[in-house]
Design a protein around this motif. Structure first.
Motif, PDB file in Angstrom:
ATOM      1  N   TYR A  25      34.776   3.248  -8.820  1.00 54.77           N
ATOM      2  CA  TYR A  25      35.719   4.228  -9.344  1.00 54.77           C
ATOM      3  C   TYR A  25      34.965   5.203 -10.240  1.00 54.77           C
ATOM      4  O   TYR A  25      33.970   4.857 -10.884  1.00 54.77           O
ATOM      5  N   LEU A 155      44.124   8.693  -5.873  1.00 58.18           N
ATOM      6  CA  LEU A 155      44.135   7.241  -5.749  1.00 58.18           C
ATOM      7  C   LEU A 155      45.445   6.779  -5.110  1.00 58.18           C
ATOM      8  O   LEU A 155      46.523   7.089  -5.617  1.00 58.18           O
ATOM      9  N   TYR A 162      45.248   2.303   0.923  1.00 55.90           N
ATOM     10  CA  TYR A 162      43.827   2.165   0.606  1.00 55.90           C
ATOM     11  C   TYR A 162      43.083   1.565   1.796  1.00 55.90           C
ATOM     12  O   TYR A 162      42.040   2.074   2.228  1.00 55.90           O
ATOM     13  N   SER A 178      36.685   6.060  -5.736  1.00 59.57           N
ATOM     14  CA  SER A 178      38.052   6.454  -6.084  1.00 59.57           C
ATOM     15  C   SER A 178      38.041   7.195  -7.412  1.00 59.57           C
ATOM     16  O   SER A 178      37.536   6.684  -8.412  1.00 59.57           O
ATOM     17  N   VAL A 180      39.723   8.459 -10.708  1.00 63.49           N
ATOM     18  CA  VAL A 180      40.779   7.891 -11.543  1.00 63.49           C
ATOM     19  C   VAL A 180      40.934   8.740 -12.796  1.00 63.49           C
ATOM     20  O   VAL A 180      39.945   9.048 -13.478  1.00 63.49           O
ATOM     21  N   GLU A 184      45.810   5.975 -14.538  1.00 67.85           N
ATOM     22  CA  GLU A 184      45.630   5.442 -13.187  1.00 67.85           C
ATOM     23  C   GLU A 184      44.756   4.202 -13.161  1.00 67.85           C
ATOM     24  O   GLU A 184      44.657   3.546 -12.130  1.00 67.85           O
ATOM     25  N   LEU A 188      44.553   1.218 -10.369  1.00 68.93           N
ATOM     26  CA  LEU A 188      43.289   0.739  -9.813  1.00 68.93           C
ATOM     27  C   LEU A 188      43.184  -0.776  -9.918  1.00 68.93           C
ATOM     28  O   LEU A 188      42.809  -1.455  -8.953  1.00 68.93           O
ATOM     29  N   GLU A 192      42.932  -3.553  -6.951  1.00 66.62           N
ATOM     30  CA  GLU A 192      41.828  -4.498  -6.940  1.00 66.62           C
ATOM     31  C   GLU A 192      42.322  -5.932  -6.796  1.00 66.62           C
ATOM     32  O   GLU A 192      41.817  -6.712  -5.983  1.00 66.62           O
ATOM     33  N   ILE A 199      36.105  -3.468  -7.543  1.00 64.81           N
ATOM     34  CA  ILE A 199      35.881  -2.034  -7.704  1.00 64.81           C
ATOM     35  C   ILE A 199      35.146  -1.807  -9.022  1.00 64.81           C
ATOM     36  O   ILE A 199      35.716  -1.983 -10.097  1.00 64.81           O
TER      37      ILE A 199
END
Length: 210
Positions: A25, A155, A162, A178, A180, A184, A188, A192, A199
């Motif tokens: 990310y 995202l 995803y 990604s 972010v 966010e 995320l 995950e 991530i």
């Protein structure tokens, strides 16, 4: 923990087809800096000849904005757009050009000191496809795009989206980045945990992961 390590046993295991892919990310302080960050990221990554990349957007408006802002990178990147109402012939042309770029990357571009003298300057460019989620089912019914890097400009809030982006756009050993912004991070972490994917924060220098 390293991005290649296995997730905790309490998390569901990711599909085996995704096991070689790596996930990162890229945190952006403010929404207004997001586009500039994307342009900088693509401009830096685009220095690698032949590098095939895909940028996933949630909407057509988002796609148009991305294409407009990265158009000034044309000296090192060839940019194409894919959206659901694009003609079949145009879509086929975009995909064919991208697959040719992918083959050149697999043959010549993976080595940083690859000798590109035999290739024309235009063919040495990195290739970027900007695609909307609405177009992903069309890509899923055709040959995989197999990008080396997939950038989630927006995202996705759902694990299914995803995963769909990965399966339609990314090579078996590809890299997901990604973007972010602010809150966010919660989304995320939810992605995950629900997907069983690890991530990690992207390194400062993208060439460390390419």
């Amino acid at each position: 923990m390293d991005a290649t390590e296995s997730p905790l046993s309490t998390s569901p295991s990711p599909p085996s087809s995704f096991s070689l892919q790596r996930h990162f990310y890229l945190a952006v302080d403010r929404l207004q800096f997001k586009m500039d960050t994307l342009v900088d990221l693509l401009g830096t990554a685009g220095r690698r000849p032949y590098l095939p990349m895909v940028v996933c957007c949630s909407t057509r408006d988002e796609l148009d904005a991305v294409c407009s802002n990265i158009s000034n990178l044309s000296s090192c990147i060839s940019v194409s757009a894919l959206y659901s109402d694009l003609s079949e012939a145009h879509r086929a042309e975009v995909l064919d050009n991208f697959r040719q770029a992918t083959m050149r990357w697999n043959r010549l571009g993976r080595e940083e000191d690859a000798d590109g003298e035999a290739e024309k300057e235009e063919e040495q460019k990195s290739h970027v496809i900007v695609v909307t989620d609405a177009c992903l089912p069309l890509l899923g019914s055709e040959l995989p795009v197999c990008a080396r890097i997939l950038i989630n400009y927006e995202l996705p809030t759902k694990k299914e989206t995803y995963m769909r982006r990965m399966s339609a756009c990314l090579s078996a050993d590809g890299i997901v980045i990604s973007m972010v912004v602010g809150g966010e991070v919660v989304i995320l972490k939810t992605l995950e945990e629900s997907s069983g994917l690890l991530i990690a924060e992207m390194p400062i220098h993208i060439f460390e992961i390419i």
